[in-house]
Each structure stands twice: as C-alpha cells, then as structure tokens.
Design a protein around this motif. Structure first.
Motif, mmCIF file in Angstrom:
data_model
loop_
_atom_site.group_PDB
_atom_site.id
_atom_site.type_symbol
_atom_site.label_atom_id
_atom_site.label_comp_id
_atom_site.label_asym_id
_atom_site.label_seq_id
_atom_site.Cartn_x
_atom_site.Cartn_y
_atom_site.Cartn_z
ATOM 1 N N LEU A 161 -25.548 -3.849 -15.722
ATOM 2 C CA LEU A 161 -25.565 -5.384 -15.700
ATOM 3 C C LEU A 161 -26.820 -5.865 -16.110
ATOM 4 O O LEU A 161 -27.075 -6.974 -16.432
ATOM 5 N N ASP A 162 -27.740 -5.288 -15.754
ATOM 6 C CA ASP A 162 -29.313 -5.926 -15.754
ATOM 7 C C ASP A 162 -29.640 -5.765 -17.638
ATOM 8 O O ASP A 162 -29.240 -5.150 -18.324
ATOM 9 N N GLY A 163 -30.881 -6.790 -17.794
ATOM 10 C CA GLY A 163 -31.219 -6.890 -19.212
ATOM 11 C C GLY A 163 -30.135 -7.105 -20.277
ATOM 12 O O GLY A 163 -29.169 -8.070 -19.800
ATOM 13 N N ARG A 164 -29.890 -6.287 -21.068
ATOM 14 C CA ARG A 164 -28.720 -6.456 -21.955
ATOM 15 C C ARG A 164 -27.732 -5.582 -21.545
ATOM 16 O O ARG A 164 -27.752 -4.549 -21.412
ATOM 17 N N PRO A 165 -26.456 -6.374 -20.962
ATOM 18 C CA PRO A 165 -25.514 -5.612 -20.332
ATOM 19 C C PRO A 165 -24.825 -4.579 -21.267
ATOM 20 O O PRO A 165 -24.916 -4.932 -22.582
ATOM 21 N N GLY A 166 -24.278 -3.721 -20.846
ATOM 22 C CA GLY A 166 -23.414 -2.603 -21.838
ATOM 23 C C GLY A 166 -22.842 -1.685 -20.955
ATOM 24 O O GLY A 166 -22.874 -1.512 -19.574
ATOM 25 N N PRO A 167 -22.416 -0.522 -21.596
ATOM 26 C CA PRO A 167 -21.610 0.456 -20.731
ATOM 27 C C PRO A 167 -22.522 1.710 -20.338
ATOM 28 O O PRO A 167 -23.361 2.181 -20.984
ATOM 29 N N VAL A 168 -22.309 2.191 -19.100
ATOM 30 C CA VAL A 168 -22.941 3.190 -18.687
ATOM 31 C C VAL A 168 -21.672 4.199 -18.523
ATOM 32 O O VAL A 168 -20.695 4.143 -18.054
ATOM 33 N N HIS A 169 -22.197 5.567 -18.767
ATOM 34 C CA HIS A 169 -21.229 6.721 -18.764
ATOM 35 C C HIS A 169 -21.726 7.852 -17.795
ATOM 36 O O HIS A 169 -22.851 8.234 -17.900
ATOM 37 N N LEU A 170 -20.907 8.021 -16.744
ATOM 38 C CA LEU A 170 -21.255 9.237 -15.980
ATOM 39 C C LEU A 170 -20.022 10.124 -16.050
ATOM 40 O O LEU A 170 -18.880 9.792 -15.921
ATOM 41 N N ASN A 171 -20.586 11.319 -16.333
ATOM 42 C CA ASN A 171 -19.564 12.452 -16.449
ATOM 43 C C ASN A 171 -19.492 13.411 -15.248
ATOM 44 O O ASN A 171 -20.650 14.068 -15.065
ATOM 45 N N PHE A 172 -18.279 13.681 -14.834
ATOM 46 C CA PHE A 172 -18.252 14.186 -13.379
ATOM 47 C C PHE A 172 -17.905 15.821 -13.519
ATOM 48 O O PHE A 172 -16.826 15.551 -13.763
ATOM 49 N N SER A 173 -18.601 16.605 -12.900
ATOM 50 C CA SER A 173 -18.002 17.966 -12.879
ATOM 51 C C SER A 173 -17.008 17.998 -11.499
ATOM 52 O O SER A 173 -17.675 17.797 -10.483
ATOM 53 N N LEU A 174 -15.844 18.484 -11.862
ATOM 54 C CA LEU A 174 -14.933 18.487 -10.758
ATOM 55 C C LEU A 174 -14.211 19.861 -10.849
ATOM 56 O O LEU A 174 -13.944 20.250 -11.764
ATOM 57 N N ARG A 175 -14.088 20.409 -9.632
ATOM 58 C CA ARG A 175 -13.507 21.666 -9.497
ATOM 59 C C ARG A 175 -12.298 21.782 -8.830
ATOM 60 O O ARG A 175 -11.872 21.050 -7.770
ATOM 61 N N GLU A 176 -11.618 22.943 -8.889
ATOM 62 C CA GLU A 176 -10.365 23.078 -8.190
ATOM 63 C C GLU A 176 -10.580 23.740 -6.920
ATOM 64 O O GLU A 176 -11.471 24.409 -6.712
ATOM 65 N N PRO A 177 -9.783 23.596 -6.025
ATOM 66 C CA PRO A 177 -8.670 22.586 -6.122
ATOM 67 C C PRO A 177 -8.883 20.832 -5.927
ATOM 68 O O PRO A 177 -9.852 20.772 -5.344
#
Ligand code: TPP
Ligand code: MG
Length: 569
Positions: A161-177
């Motif tokens: 949101l701040d300054g020049r707004p834009g997309p932020v990408h978070l890549n989540f490691s998810l484990r089974e089960p």
C-alpha cells in the motif's frame, strides 16, 4: 519438524493480522498444496473470500477490486503454472500501481528440483513486477514464530500500500499432510495479537507539506505564463482529485485537457475533444501553451502526445507524488512530488480569454461530433455512455478502441461516472475479470469492451454464475481487432486479416447462455439506451459494427471537427 497444526496456527495468525490491517477481500483458486492458505483465508470472518477457477481471472478480479477500493486484496493459489497464471495481473498491478498480496503455495525446499509433482521454480516468479518478494519457510509455532508471522503480514500489507502501491509476493512452503486431523486449538502460542484488535505494526501515513519555496516557485510559474494548460490523465486512486482539478482549472482560467480516466472531464474549464482539435496543425500551433501542468498518466491520444512532444518553447511540469516518469518524449523539465492540489490559487484569475478560446472550439467540436453520429456506431456508443451513465456508476473500459473512443467522445459533464481501465500495460487480457472485481466492490458497473478482448477473457464470465455478480457488458463486436485498421499494417491483405485483425465469427449469445448472462443485440441508439436503462443482473448488450466502416466513420468525424474549428484558429 513442524507439523500441520504448526502451519495452520501460523497461517491463522498471519491472516488475522491481515484483517487487523484492513484487508477485507481474498480471491482463492483451487488446488491441494494451497489448502492451508485457502482454508485460513476462507475461515477468517472479517475477510470475504471469493473463489475463482482460473488463476488468470482470479488475478484480474483482485486487481479490479483493489483498484476500485484502494485497499490491498489477497490472492491465494496452488503451486506450478497456477502461480504463473497470476503474472499478467501482477504485471498490470505493478505498472498501474495497484496493491495486491499474492500468496502462492510451494513445496518445501527438499522437494524442489527433484521431480516432485506440480513443482516449478517460484522464487521471484514475477521478477521486478513484485514490489517485494519473500520466501516463507515452515517452523514450529513457537511464540517467536507467531510474532514474526504477525509482523510479516503487516509488512506485506503496508508494503503493497505504501509509497508507490503494487503487488507483494509471498511464497509459502507447505508440507503434507495438508489438512488437520484435529480441530485447531483456540489459544495461540505467545498469546495472539496486540490488545484492542490493533495490528502488530501500523505505518501511519506521513504527509510532508511541500516547502514554501516550491509553492512560491509554482505560483510564480503559473502567474508568469498566461497561456498555460493542465493535462490530466489516468489517476484512479483518488476519486476526488478530478473534481479538485476542475475547480483549480476554473479558478485559474486554464484549459483542462482531461482524459475521462482522470475524473477531471467536468466543469467549465474542461476540454473534451483535444484529440480531434489537435489534429488540425494550424489550430494546434495557434493554441500552443507556454506552460503545461501534467497530472496522472499521459493520456492515450496520439495527437495530444505528439503536440506535447513538440512544444519546445513551453515549460512542462509533472505532478506525481511517487515521482514516476510519465514522459516518453523527454519533454518534462520538473517532476514535483506533491499533490497537484497545491496549485489551488488564493484568488480567481479574471482574464478568461485564453480559456474561452479553447472551450469555444471544444463546443464547436462537440456539435460537429453529435451531427456526424446519427446511427449506432462505436463512437456513438462511447458518447451515449458518457451522457447516460449516472454519477454513481463505474465504467470499466477495455484497451484498444473502447478506451480511445471514450477519450475522444465522452462529453464534459458536471458529475461524470467514475472511469477505470487497465492502462498500466495496455493489455486486452483480464478485462472481464477486472470489471467483475470492480462490481464486487459494490459499484454499479458497466464494461465497454471489444470482441477480441471479450474472447480473450471469456472465462471471466464465470464470475456471473459462480459469484452472482451484476455487471452490464456493452460489447462492440466488429469481429476482430478494429484498431489495426488505423495502422499501416492494414494494407497487408489476407495476412493482415488472418494474423492481425483475427476475425473469429463467434456468436456471443452462446457464451451468455453458457455462463448464465442475459444477452441482447441492439441496432439503434434508442434500443441501446433502452437496453442500458433496463439492464439488470449480468447482461451482455451487443452492438455489431464493421471494422472498415468504423475507420471511415472516425475519419469523417475528424474532418467534421476540423471543419468546425477552422474558423476558430
Ligand atoms: C494481452 C494482449 N495481447 C495483444 C494485445 C495487442 N492488441 C491490442 S488491441 C488488440 C485487438 C483488440 O480487439 P477488440 O477487443 O475486438 O477491440 P477493437 O480493436 O475491435 O476495438 C490486440 C490484439 C494486447 N494489447 N494485449
Ligand atoms: Mg473488435
């Protein structure tokens, strides 16, 4: 080793923090790896989660919602090409400065690059289009981990949101089960978020007042240049800016060359038909300004762009709070990182002769245009929408001829509708989904779109059936890309027709049936108006036009306008 409960505890805290920051909308897409992410978003009562089968559509839907509201919208999808399908929307969000939180599910590091299913390299997948990228590893749900995740959610939200707004990408490691065996405990390690529902971190907006020397300099520039103009382009983030600019232009008696995407095509100083007026070289030269004040994106109009490019004697000042460069011709001398409202004068300017020279010509152009468009045509539809849409409506305009026709033929109004368009990257992709996203914000929404753009995002129509959203789609069907007839490539015969114009012969009534929309074909201005006024739910109002006839019509209208202004040079 962290287990599934740790993952869900962490995501619950993360999502709770997003909601505390003000996030209200999430767009999910189906998959297995993303299960903990999607369920955590869907189960947070302060967040509305809408479901989207196609990630490309989901991405643009989120973009439309975030554009309409100005608040970040979360996206969540599974691993692999699912995440790659967000790319067009992420790129548009970057270019158009729209805040998005892109949450992608991934395998943990030990399952990457070893042949595990549906696994691609998602690290920095969107390259420089993401304002911030972060890899979210998995850990035990310790108090320290919970605190870190809460801080991370705030950081992602405020960064988007701040300054020049834009997309932020978070890549989540998810484990089974990926699903819980037992209900999640209510208690959070560490005790949960801050008291009173406050976010872990807030970032109050600090607005530095512009220095007095800057204000004095601007005032002196305006006072010292009697032939100044204001050029207002797309600035969608502040719906009140257009009205303020109109007031300033009126008080300063300056012509306001306002693209409808600026919201400033209103009031006594607005000039609507600059695209046609500036095609007349004599008139354009006779009305060359000595100062240009530029606000927002550069409008699409080529004659306007070329005119600005060639104004060698004029001082050009651009206002952009985020210091973006909107100047392919290198004509701007100063970029002021302040709100253009600083231009508001203490007293109104008395001499209105310069402004009146412009508005007289604009009125003549307007009359010539009205006379040249007796039948239902592409320009006539744009003009009708400009007259008929109520002030509380939002018009989403597709790239290609729709955005140009709206720029050329929308009238000056006291209270115009809001106009939005994906003009960051000028793509024809994702337009239907963007419009449904805007509609999901609660705005009464109308989409003006060409047939190729509609075919490109036909899957976006699924939002009508699955989400029950209301949208009026005005479809200009000329069976191909009519815009290309305005280019030299149109002389290339059959190859042009097949590979550039791309006729498809689609009957969109079938698409309407498939996706559960109403459909009506209209042929006259009267039946168009009646259909527009009567439209409810999700409706396609289709207008058939001919690409070659459309080119001729545009030429005739331009000639009529030029004829009308020759007397005003
Ligand atoms: C994603 C994307 N692909 C290709 C283009 C190039 N392009 C610009 S306009 C256009 C044709 C659009 O046709 P239509 O939507 O029917 O509008 P019309 O030109 O007929 O007004 C194309 C393919 C683009 N802008 N974006
Ligand atoms: Mg077309």
């Amino acid at each position: 080793m962290p287990d599934t409960t740790d993952a869900y505890l962490g995501l619950r805290a993360f999502v709770d923090e997003l909601a505390r920051c003000g996030l209200r909308e999430a767009c999910t897409s189906p998959g297995s790896r993303s299960t903990p992410l999607v369920l955590s978003l869907a189960r947070e009562p302060r967040i509305r989660a809408t479901s989207h089968v196609d990630e490309r559509c989901g991405g643009f839907f989120a973009l439309g919602l975030a554009k309409a509201t100005g608040v970040p919208v979360a996206l969540a999808c599974t691993s692999g090409t699912a995440a790659a399908n967000y790319a067009p929307a992420v790129i548009e969000a970057h270019e158009a400065r729209v805040p998005l939180l892109v949450l992608t599910a991934d395998r943990p590091p030990e399952l990457r690059e070893v042949g595990a299913g549906q696994t691609i390299d998602q690290v920095k997948l969107y390259g420089s289009a993401a304002k911030w990228y972060f890899e979210v590893d998995d850990h035990r749900a310790t108090p320290e981990r919970m605190r870190w995740l809460r801080q991370l959610a705030c950081r992602a939200f405020w960064t988007a949101l701040d300054g020049r707004p834009g997309p932020v990408h978070l890549n989540f490691s998810l484990r089974e089960p990926l699903v819980l065996e037992e209900p999640l405990p209510d208690a959070e390690p560490g005790g949960g978020g801050r008291a009173g529902g406050r976010p872990w971190v807030t970032r109050p907006r600090t607005q530095l007042a512009p220095a007095q020397t800057l204000l004095d300099g601007l005032r002196a520039a305006v006072d010292g240049h009697p032939r100044a103009v204001i050029v207002a382009g797309r600035s969608e983030r502040d719906p009140r800016l257009g009205e303020a600019l109109a007031g300033i232009a009126d008080a300063l008696a300056l012509p306001l060359l306002a693209d409808p995407l600026s919201g400033a095509r209103r009031g006594p100083a607005a000039v609507a038909h600059y695209d046609a007026l500036l095609r007349e070289p004599e008139w354009a030269a006779a009305h060359a300004p000595d100062l240009v004040l530029r606000v927002g994106d550069l409008p699409t109009s080529k004659p306007l762009r070329q005119w600005l490019h060639g104004l060698d004697g004029a001082l050009q000042i651009a206002f952009d709070a985020e210091n973006a460069w909107q100047d392919p011709a290198g004509a701007v001398a100063t970029i002021v990182s302040a709100d253009p409202r600083v231009l508001a004068p203490a007293a109104a300017r008395e001499d209105r002769g310069w402004l009146e020279a412009w508005t007289r010509a604009d009125r003549a152009a307007s009359a010539a245009i009205a006379e040249s468009l007796p039948d239902l045509s592409e320009p006539r539809v744009a003009a009708e929408l400009g007259v008929r849409l109520p002030p509380d409506a939002t018009l989403v305009v597709a790239s290609s001829m729709p955005v140009r026709d709206v720029e050329s033929f929308f009238p000056v109004r006291e209270q115009p509708p809001r106009v939005l368009s994906n003009r960051g990257a000028n793509g024809i992709d994702g337009t239907v989904s963007t419009a449904f996203g805007v509609a999901a914000s609660g705005a009464k929404t109308v989409l003006l779109i060409g047939d190729v753009a509609l075919a490109h995002d036909i899957g976006g129509l699924l939002a009508a059936r699955r989400l029950g959203l209301e949208l009026t789609i005005v479809l200009l069907n000329n069976d191909g890309g009519g815009i290309f007839h305005f280019l030299p490539v149109a002389r290339e015969g059959a190859d042009f027709e097949e590979h550039v114009a791309t006729p498809h012969g689609l009957d969109f009534a079938h698409a309407a049936r498939l996706y559960g929309l109403r459909h009506e074909l209209v042929r006259t201005p009267e039946s168009f108006r009646a259909a527009l006024d009567a439209a409810t739910g999700a409706t396609i109002i289709e207008v058939h036009t001919d690409r070659t006839a459309n080119l001729d019509l545009h030429r005739r209208v331009t000639q009529a306008v030029l004829q009308s202004v020759r007397g005003h040079a």
